[in-house]
Write a protein that holds these residues in place. Structure first.
Motif, PDB file in Angstrom:
ATOM      1  N   ALA A  16     -11.845 -31.054  -4.155  1.00  0.00           N
ATOM      2  CA  ALA A  16     -10.957 -31.220  -3.003  1.00  0.00           C
ATOM      3  C   ALA A  16     -11.628 -30.585  -1.790  1.00  0.00           C
ATOM      4  O   ALA A  16     -12.501 -29.721  -1.942  1.00  0.00           O
ATOM      5  N   PRO A  17     -11.210 -30.978  -0.601  1.00  0.00           N
ATOM      6  CA  PRO A  17     -11.741 -30.307   0.583  1.00  0.00           C
ATOM      7  C   PRO A  17     -11.252 -28.859   0.607  1.00  0.00           C
ATOM      8  O   PRO A  17     -10.068 -28.591   0.348  1.00  0.00           O
ATOM      9  N   ALA A  18     -12.155 -27.936   0.949  1.00  0.00           N
ATOM     10  CA  ALA A  18     -11.770 -26.523   1.000  1.00  0.00           C
ATOM     11  C   ALA A  18     -10.733 -26.264   2.091  1.00  0.00           C
ATOM     12  O   ALA A  18     -10.011 -25.271   2.051  1.00  0.00           O
ATOM     13  N   SER A  19     -10.629 -27.182   3.057  1.00  0.00           N
ATOM     14  CA  SER A  19      -9.617 -27.018   4.108  1.00  0.00           C
ATOM     15  C   SER A  19      -8.208 -27.187   3.539  1.00  0.00           C
ATOM     16  O   SER A  19      -7.234 -26.690   4.096  1.00  0.00           O
ATOM     17  N   ALA A  20      -8.098 -27.889   2.407  1.00  0.00           N
ATOM     18  CA  ALA A  20      -6.776 -28.165   1.825  1.00  0.00           C
ATOM     19  C   ALA A  20      -6.509 -27.352   0.564  1.00  0.00           C
ATOM     20  O   ALA A  20      -5.353 -27.040   0.262  1.00  0.00           O
ATOM     21  N   VAL A  21      -7.554 -27.060  -0.172  1.00  0.00           N
ATOM     22  CA  VAL A  21      -7.388 -26.409  -1.479  1.00  0.00           C
ATOM     23  C   VAL A  21      -8.311 -25.196  -1.551  1.00  0.00           C
ATOM     24  O   VAL A  21      -9.509 -25.300  -1.269  1.00  0.00           O
TER      25      VAL A  21
END
Ligand SMILES: CC(C)(COP(=O)(O)OP(=O)(O)OC[C@H]1O[C@@H](n2cnc3c(N)ncnc32)[C@H](O)[C@@H]1OP(=O)(O)O)[C@@H](O)C(=O)NCCC(=O)NCCS
Length: 232
Positions: free
Chosen positions: A94-99
């Protein structure tokens, strides 16, 4: 299968054999040189899964090499996790911005080998598992328990670099498919040590997944959670 226990925004890829392994990058191939054929196949298939996840996120394929402690080093801006067991390989990302953290684990369904539970579970946790087994005897609760602790560890380790044994975590499983792992590191933890996850037990496989949203100590909402004899 694994997508059934992941929150929205986490991509996944899985394989049930080694028919479509990824071509390895030179550094990955060097890592596998001299390893047993089974390990090379497992590694390459899991890399194929991981690179499909990266493609889903719009990222180009890269070598996924182990960092300290064996955790795979995902490209900057991506969090992910890898698992493999007999008849199963999977990756999630997942994108680190979300998860903020992801951890998955797969195990063959069926009870743990004799004696293992006593090593990995406290007395209270064993009572909790006994209550669950009494209510739902068809579920391999001790295997789910083991897998859930490993998934929590895989979410925890990349963020902290702190090794924890199985007795350094307290796990509560819900018959409805959720779990909570409270980790007990030796020092005040650098991140929230409470992880929420989901589990799934099929005829062949037990799968567990932990996902923590970015931007705070958010825990996945699990309104249907029912505790059966939870350890206090
Ligand atoms: C690291 C560990 C969790 C791996 O689990 P496993 O069931 O043996 O193996 P799996 O196939 O499910 O997972 C292996 C993958 O996990 C990943 N991994 C390995 N070490 C990791 C770590 N420290 N952190 C996150 N991911 C890790 C790797 O991607 C590895 O696959 P690869 O080598 O092909 O890249 C396990 O070997 C271990 O050391 N457990 C002890 C710690 C623990 O679980 N404590 C529980 C209480 S918190």
């Amino acid at each position: 299968m694994i997508e059934d226990i992941l929150p929205p925004g986490v991509t996944s890829s899985e394989a049930f054999d080694d028919a479509a392994p990824a071509p390895l990058f030179p550094a990955e191939a060097a890592l596998m040189a001299g390893r047993r054929a089974r390990r090379r196949r497992q590694f390459a298939t899991a890399r194929a899964c991981a690179r499909r996840c990266l493609a889903d996120l719009g990222r180009r394929p890269v070598a996924l090499l182990p960092g300290p402690g064996g955790a795979p080093r995902w490209p900057s801006g991506v969090v992910g996790s890898i698992t493999h067991c007999e008849g199963y390989r999977a990756a999630v990302a997942a994108p680190a911005s979300a998860v903020a953290a992801l951890g998955i684990d797969a195990e063959p369904a069926g009870p743990l080998p004799r004696g293992v539970l006593a090593l990995i579970a406290s007395e209270a946790e064993r009572a909790h598992l006994a209550a669950l087994a009494a209510a739902a005897p068809s579920v391999p609760w001790d295997r789910v328990f083991f897998s859930a602790k490993e998934a929590a560890y895989k979410a925890w380790y990349p963020a902290t670099g702190i090794w924890l044994g199985f007795r350094d975590a307290t796990l509560t499983l819900s018959p409805a498919g959720g779990f909570t792992a409270t980790l007990h590191p030796p020092l005040p933890p650098p991140v929230d040590p409470v992880y929420e996850g989901r589990w799934l037990a099929g005829p062949e496989l037990v799968l567990t997944a932990v996902a923590r949203g970015a931007g705070g100590p958010e825990r996945a909402p699990q309104p249907e959670m029912i505790s059966v004899g939870a350890p206090s």
